[in-house]
Design an enzyme around this catalytic site. Structure first.
Site, PDB file in Angstrom:
ATOM      1  N   LYS A  31      -2.349  -1.389  -3.812  1.00 28.26           N
ATOM      2  CA  LYS A  31      -3.225  -0.232  -3.677  1.00 28.26           C
ATOM      3  C   LYS A  31      -2.378   1.033  -3.695  1.00 28.26           C
ATOM      4  O   LYS A  31      -1.395   1.092  -2.971  1.00 28.26           O
ATOM      5  CB  LYS A  31      -3.983  -0.351  -2.360  1.00 28.26           C
ATOM      6  CG  LYS A  31      -4.851   0.826  -2.035  1.00 28.26           C
ATOM      7  CD  LYS A  31      -5.478   0.637  -0.694  1.00 28.26           C
ATOM      8  CE  LYS A  31      -6.062   1.971  -0.307  1.00 28.26           C
ATOM      9  NZ  LYS A  31      -6.350   2.060   1.081  1.00 28.26           N
ATOM     10  N   LYS A  85       0.855  -1.186   0.000  1.00 29.62           N
ATOM     11  CA  LYS A  85       0.000   0.000   0.000  1.00 29.62           C
ATOM     12  C   LYS A  85       0.888   1.232   0.000  1.00 29.62           C
ATOM     13  O   LYS A  85       1.707   1.431   0.894  1.00 29.62           O
ATOM     14  CB  LYS A  85      -0.877  -0.026   1.250  1.00 29.62           C
ATOM     15  CG  LYS A  85      -1.771   1.182   1.387  1.00 29.62           C
ATOM     16  CD  LYS A  85      -2.718   1.011   2.563  1.00 29.62           C
ATOM     17  CE  LYS A  85      -3.562   2.246   2.741  1.00 29.62           C
ATOM     18  NZ  LYS A  85      -4.488   2.099   3.882  1.00 29.62           N
TER      19      LYS A  85
HETATM   20  C1  PBG Z   1      -7.665   3.038   5.704  1.00 24.44           C
HETATM   21  C2  PBG Z   1      -7.940   2.970   4.247  1.00 24.44           C
HETATM   22  C3  PBG Z   1      -7.736   3.965   3.268  1.00 24.44           C
HETATM   23  C4  PBG Z   1      -8.253   3.446   2.090  1.00 24.44           C
HETATM   24  C5  PBG Z   1      -8.744   2.177   2.369  1.00 24.44           C
HETATM   25  N1  PBG Z   1      -8.526   1.895   3.703  1.00 24.44           N
HETATM   26  C6  PBG Z   1      -7.205   5.333   3.337  1.00 24.44           C
HETATM   27  C7  PBG Z   1      -5.847   5.667   3.739  1.00 24.44           C
HETATM   28  O1  PBG Z   1      -4.962   4.831   3.909  1.00 24.44           O
HETATM   29  O2  PBG Z   1      -5.656   6.876   3.902  1.00 24.44           O
HETATM   30  C8  PBG Z   1      -8.277   4.186   0.774  1.00 24.44           C
HETATM   31  C9  PBG Z   1      -9.338   3.788  -0.148  1.00 24.44           C
HETATM   32  C10 PBG Z   1      -9.618   4.758  -1.239  1.00 24.44           C
HETATM   33  O3  PBG Z   1      -8.944   5.783  -1.434  1.00 24.44           O
HETATM   34  O4  PBG Z   1     -10.589   4.484  -1.944  1.00 24.44           O
HETATM   35  N2  PBG Z   1      -6.358   2.839   6.065  1.00 24.44           N
HETATM   36 ZN    ZN Z   2      -5.952   3.537   8.172  1.00 24.92          ZN
END
Ligand code: PBG
Ligand code: ZN
Length: 322
Positions: free
Chosen positions: A247, A194
């Protein structure tokens, strides 16, 4: 003139026989944002077609999804009260536990995944407990409360947990705690690779989880790093993840392919909020042929090596495929 390959030899029937990549409604997991209250369905201004919903609306939405052939959702909770440790995520009657329980009760045939993180539940908006001395997330303290959260989701009847905080050692910690709790058969989908990404902007509006200070770069990855991206997913595979994830998706197709080739686990991609917003807004202004670009993008994820696509577009794709 003799030519080994002539595209003209492929009529439309033959073209579909030899098509290498397919998108199916079964590839999708649809994200839903649950908050307390009744009759609430508030559209997110940056994400047309995406809503914060109260539980009664979520239950209705599940009917709509099933009618479209979508039987997988991922739930995000938005609590009424946020505090420094995200307490709402840590008891059986918090928003997420309640939502899991009710959805499984009303829709036992819906496969319910839960996003397991703290940023939606903390008043500072970070993904775990803050170490104030260092103004950063305390990794190990966060592991402890994450294990508690996992058991709460499990007890509520979730079908799969998806830890998204990217803390070091999270998969091993959760696997151990689920096994000890008697949930050996509950799968974990790791947000294994991520990136610290600007593409999460609109999500933080909908989840009301903008960090109040700093950013997430102490626990999310540098977009410039390919070797590290592979290593993160391989590490989660070794720690016991059942499904890996990349992601965001669109700017990281090479990473999807890399991880596909370096592990044997199923791979999910998260087609995130900013990617959705870009396409939506370009479509709304008529700059692109929306449906065509949408399907081309989804095919791109599959071709890169994704098995599962988590996407706000899932309902539109299901409609186009039908
Ligand atoms: C929580 C999380 C996030 C997303 C999914 N779970 C946001 C982040 O890490 O700030 C992002 C999903 C999206 O942008 O559609 N950690
Ligand atoms: Zn988070």
């Amino acid at each position: 003139m003799f030519q080994r390959f002539r595209r003209n030899r492929l009529n439309s029937h033959l073209r579909s026989l030899v098509r290498e990549t397919h998108v199916s409604v079964n590839d999708f997991i649809y994200p839903l944002f649950v908050r307390s209250g009744e009759g609430i369905k508030t559209e997110v201004s940056s994400m047309p077609g995406v809503y914060q919903m109260s539980l009664d609306e979520v239950l209705k939405e599940c009917e709509v999804l099933k009618a479209l052939g979508i039987y997988s959702i991922i739930l995000f909770g938005i609590p009424d009260v946020k505090d420094s440790i995200g307490s709402d995520a840590l008891h059986d009657h918090g928003i997420i536990a309640t939502a899991i329980r009710e959805v499984k009760k009303m829709h036992p045939d819906m496969f319910v995944v839960s996003d397991l993180c703290f940023c939606e539940y903390t008043d500072h908006g970070h993904c775990g407990i803050i170490d104030h001395e260092h103004e950063t997330v305390n990794n190990d303290a966060t592991l402890e409360i994450s294990a508690k959260q996992a058991l709460i989701h499990a007890k509520a009847g979730v079908d799969m947990i998806a830890p998204s905080g990217m803390m070091d050692g999270i998969i091993e910690t959760l696997r151990e705690s689920l096994d000890l709790g008697g949930y050996e058969n509950l799968p974990i989908m790791a947000y294994s690779t991520k990136f610290a990404s600007g593409y999460y902007g609109p999500f933080r509006d909908v989840a009301e989880s903008v960090p109040s200070f700093g950013d997430r770069s102490s626990y999310q990855m540098d977009p410039a790093n390919r070797r590290e991206a592979i290593a993160e997913s391989v590490e989660d595979e070794m720690q016991g993840a059942d499904i890996l994830m990349v992601k965001p998706a669109l700017a990281y197709l090479d990473i999807i392919r890399d991880i596909r080739e370096n592990t044997s686990l199923p791979l999910a991609v998260y087609n995130v909020s900013g990617e959705y917003a870009m396409l939506k807004h370009a479509g709304a202004t008529g700059l692109i042929d929306y449906d065509r670009v949408l399907m081309e993008t989804m095919i791109g994820f599959k071709r890169a090596g994704a098995d599962i696509i988590i996407s706000y577009h899932a309902k539109e794709v299901a409609t186009l495929l039908a």
